[in-house]
Design a protein around this motif. Structure first.
Motif, PDB file in Angstrom:
ATOM      1  N   ALA A   1       3.339  68.872   0.109  1.00 31.30           N
ATOM      2  CA  ALA A   1       3.754  68.724   1.509  1.00 31.30           C
ATOM      3  C   ALA A   1       2.816  67.774   2.245  1.00 31.30           C
ATOM      4  CB  ALA A   1       3.783  70.082   2.203  1.00 31.30           C
ATOM      5  N   ALA A   2       1.517  67.895   1.986  1.00 27.18           N
ATOM      6  CA  ALA A   2       0.543  67.006   2.626  1.00 27.18           C
ATOM      7  C   ALA A   2       0.719  65.570   2.149  1.00 27.18           C
ATOM      8  CB  ALA A   2      -0.874  67.493   2.343  1.00 27.18           C
ATOM      9  N   LYS A   3       0.909  65.390   0.852  1.00 22.42           N
ATOM     10  CA  LYS A   3       1.105  64.047   0.313  1.00 22.42           C
ATOM     11  C   LYS A   3       2.397  63.432   0.847  1.00 22.42           C
ATOM     12  CE  LYS A   3      -2.340  62.969  -2.443  1.00 22.42           C
ATOM     13  NZ  LYS A   3      -3.190  61.785  -2.144  1.00 22.42           N
ATOM     14  N   ALA A   4       3.446  64.233   0.936  1.00 19.32           N
ATOM     15  CA  ALA A   4       4.719  63.728   1.453  1.00 19.32           C
ATOM     16  C   ALA A   4       4.587  63.288   2.907  1.00 19.32           C
ATOM     17  CB  ALA A   4       5.801  64.793   1.311  1.00 19.32           C
ATOM     18  N   ALA A   5       3.835  64.060   3.681  1.00 17.80           N
ATOM     19  CA  ALA A   5       3.610  63.689   5.079  1.00 17.80           C
ATOM     20  C   ALA A   5       2.847  62.373   5.175  1.00 17.80           C
ATOM     21  CB  ALA A   5       2.853  64.797   5.800  1.00 17.80           C
ATOM     22  N   ALA A   6       1.843  62.211   4.325  1.00 17.52           N
ATOM     23  CA  ALA A   6       1.057  60.970   4.334  1.00 17.52           C
ATOM     24  C   ALA A   6       1.926  59.782   3.922  1.00 17.52           C
ATOM     25  CB  ALA A   6      -0.137  61.101   3.398  1.00 17.52           C
ATOM     26  N   GLU A   7       2.792  60.000   2.941  1.00 12.81           N
ATOM     27  CA  GLU A   7       3.704  58.934   2.524  1.00 12.81           C
ATOM     28  C   GLU A   7       4.641  58.544   3.667  1.00 12.81           C
ATOM     29  OE1 GLU A   7       5.931  58.890  -1.005  1.00 12.81           O
ATOM     30  OE2 GLU A   7       4.404  59.835  -2.254  1.00 12.81           O
ATOM     31  N   THR A   8       5.192  59.542   4.351  1.00 10.56           N
ATOM     32  CA  THR A   8       6.124  59.275   5.443  1.00 10.56           C
ATOM     33  C   THR A   8       5.449  58.464   6.536  1.00 10.56           C
ATOM     34  OG1 THR A   8       7.352  61.300   4.970  1.00 10.56           O
ATOM     35  CG2 THR A   8       7.613  60.358   7.162  1.00 10.56           C
ATOM     36  N   TRP A   9       4.218  58.807   6.866  1.00  3.02           N
ATOM     37  CA  TRP A   9       3.467  58.060   7.879  1.00  3.02           C
ATOM     38  C   TRP A   9       3.293  56.608   7.431  1.00  3.02           C
ATOM     39  CZ3 TRP A   9       1.466  59.795  12.606  1.00  3.02           C
ATOM     40  CH2 TRP A   9       0.618  58.903  13.266  1.00  3.02           C
TER      41      TRP A   9
ATOM     42  N   ASP B   1      -6.574  76.395   2.370  1.00  2.00           N
ATOM     43  CA  ASP B   1      -6.190  75.258   1.535  1.00  2.00           C
ATOM     44  C   ASP B   1      -5.376  74.249   2.326  1.00  2.00           C
ATOM     45  OD1 ASP B   1      -7.497  76.291  -0.623  1.00  2.00           O
ATOM     46  OD2 ASP B   1      -5.702  76.996  -1.679  1.00  2.00           O
ATOM     47  N   TRP B   2      -4.447  74.752   3.156  1.00  2.00           N
ATOM     48  CA  TRP B   2      -3.648  73.832   3.962  1.00  2.00           C
ATOM     49  C   TRP B   2      -4.520  73.050   4.934  1.00  2.00           C
ATOM     50  CZ3 TRP B   2       0.371  70.999   4.034  1.00  2.00           C
ATOM     51  CH2 TRP B   2       0.761  70.378   5.236  1.00  2.00           C
ATOM     52  N   ASP B   3      -5.467  73.713   5.580  1.00  2.00           N
ATOM     53  CA  ASP B   3      -6.361  73.025   6.517  1.00  2.00           C
ATOM     54  C   ASP B   3      -7.146  71.925   5.805  1.00  2.00           C
ATOM     55  OD1 ASP B   3      -5.468  74.669   8.528  1.00  2.00           O
ATOM     56  OD2 ASP B   3      -7.229  75.979   8.513  1.00  2.00           O
ATOM     57  N   PHE B   4      -7.614  72.231   4.603  1.00  2.00           N
ATOM     58  CA  PHE B   4      -8.354  71.245   3.799  1.00  2.00           C
ATOM     59  C   PHE B   4      -7.473  70.043   3.477  1.00  2.00           C
ATOM     60  CE2 PHE B   4      -9.125  69.579  -0.488  1.00  2.00           C
ATOM     61  CZ  PHE B   4     -10.432  69.142  -0.385  1.00  2.00           C
ATOM     62  N   LEU B   5      -6.247  70.287   3.032  1.00  2.00           N
ATOM     63  CA  LEU B   5      -5.341  69.213   2.645  1.00  2.00           C
ATOM     64  C   LEU B   5      -4.855  68.415   3.853  1.00  2.00           C
ATOM     65  CD1 LEU B   5      -3.362  71.225  -0.025  1.00  2.00           C
ATOM     66  CD2 LEU B   5      -4.796  69.228  -0.486  1.00  2.00           C
ATOM     67  N   GLU B   6      -4.571  69.114   4.934  1.00  9.56           N
ATOM     68  CA  GLU B   6      -4.136  68.426   6.140  1.00  9.56           C
ATOM     69  C   GLU B   6      -5.227  67.480   6.638  1.00  9.56           C
ATOM     70  OE1 GLU B   6      -2.044  69.634  10.338  1.00  9.56           O
ATOM     71  OE2 GLU B   6      -3.826  70.762   9.727  1.00  9.56           O
ATOM     72  N   ARG B   7      -6.455  67.963   6.630  1.00 11.08           N
ATOM     73  CA  ARG B   7      -7.580  67.149   7.102  1.00 11.08           C
ATOM     74  C   ARG B   7      -7.792  65.937   6.187  1.00 11.08           C
ATOM     75  NH1 ARG B   7     -12.373  67.984  10.107  1.00 11.08           N
ATOM     76  NH2 ARG B   7     -14.161  66.799   9.334  1.00 11.08           N
ATOM     77  N   GLY B   8      -7.787  66.188   4.879  1.00 13.25           N
ATOM     78  CA  GLY B   8      -8.100  65.118   3.938  1.00 13.25           C
ATOM     79  C   GLY B   8      -6.964  64.129   3.723  1.00 13.25           C
TER      80      GLY B   8
END
Length: 249
Positions: A160-168, A109-116
């Motif tokens: 966590a993935a969404k937060a990382a995308a927001e930070t970027w 699931d993390w790999d999927f979210l990180e990629r997307g």
């Protein structure tokens, strides 16, 4: 980098990633009706071509694996050759994965979210950043979730993935501000903007028809998302840059 300020009535080149989904169709359609030159991107040729057709005659479908940096660079080169610089990127690629708690958050699931949610955004923003920074109406927008403000154990990987995308995205905003200060002096207003559009969930007409028993409380209709995206081009960049705009109802 100094901006090339366009005429206020000029047609803008707008790239809509994740263009095959309901939100991509709605956003591309609204931008097209607003007079912009719209390019939609998806990974499946048949789906993105069908979606572009639904968005409007003249919307250009493109095929690319946005998780592949070299492919995104090739996409940018190809579009630049035929249409010129992109003035905006509306990034709608994402996905959802949940679990019961912390212990069962899976690597898959993390790999999927990180990629997307993260890798595609990093690739697209890096490749098109200079285009947006050089445009007098440069806009970058991503869609995030209210869950980032209230993370739960069950949604740990997703938020966590969404937060990382927001930070970027916020880092992009700082880059636009810094470019303005370099060109016009300290405190000069940016001419390009990076913004986060925050929703609880997205809903569309087809989903409502499939589930007439559901009320979808707090969800944002994709048509309202589309209207918000179109509105980004009528507001000054300094009002938008680095902001999280709540669209949840």
């Amino acid at each position: 980098m100094k901006a090339n300020i366009p005429d206020s009535e000029a047609t803008l080149n707008v790239l809509v990633t994740g263009g095959s989904g309901a939100s991509g169709i709605a956003v591309a359609g609204a931008l097209h009706r607003a007079g912009q030159r719209v390019f939609t991107v998806g990974s499946d040729r048949a789906r993105i071509e069908a979606a572009a057709g639904r968005a409007g005659d003249g919307v250009t479908p493109l095929v690319c694996d946005l998780a592949d940096l070299a492919a995104v660079q090739s996409l940018r080169d190809s579009v630049a050759e035929t249409a010129g610089r992109m003035d905006a990127v509306i990034h709608l690629v994402g996905g959802w994965r949940g679990a019961k708690g912390i212990a069962d958050q899976s690597d898959a699931d993390w790999d999927f979210l990180e990629r997307g949610a993260i890798t595609t955004l990093r690739n697209v923003s890096r490749v098109f950043y200079d285009d947006l920074a050089a445009s007098g109406t440069g806009r970058f927008a991503m869609v995030s979730s209210t869950a980032v403000d209230n993370p739960t154990a069950a949604t740990a990987s997703y938020v966590a993935a969404k937060a990382a995308a927001e930070t970027w995205t916020m880092a992009m905003a700082e880059g636009f501000s810094r470019a303005a200060s370099s060109a016009g002096g300290k405190g000069a207003a940016p001419w390009s903007a990076a913004v986060v559009l925050v929703v609880k969930a997205l809903v569309d007409a087809d989903l409502r028809l499939q589930h007439p028993e559901r009320k979808f409380p707090g969800a944002t209709d994709v048509e309202d998302l589309a209207a918000a995206v179109v509105g980004l081009f009528s507001r000054p960049a300094h009002e938008l840059n680095g902001r999280r705009l709540l669209l949840a109802t």
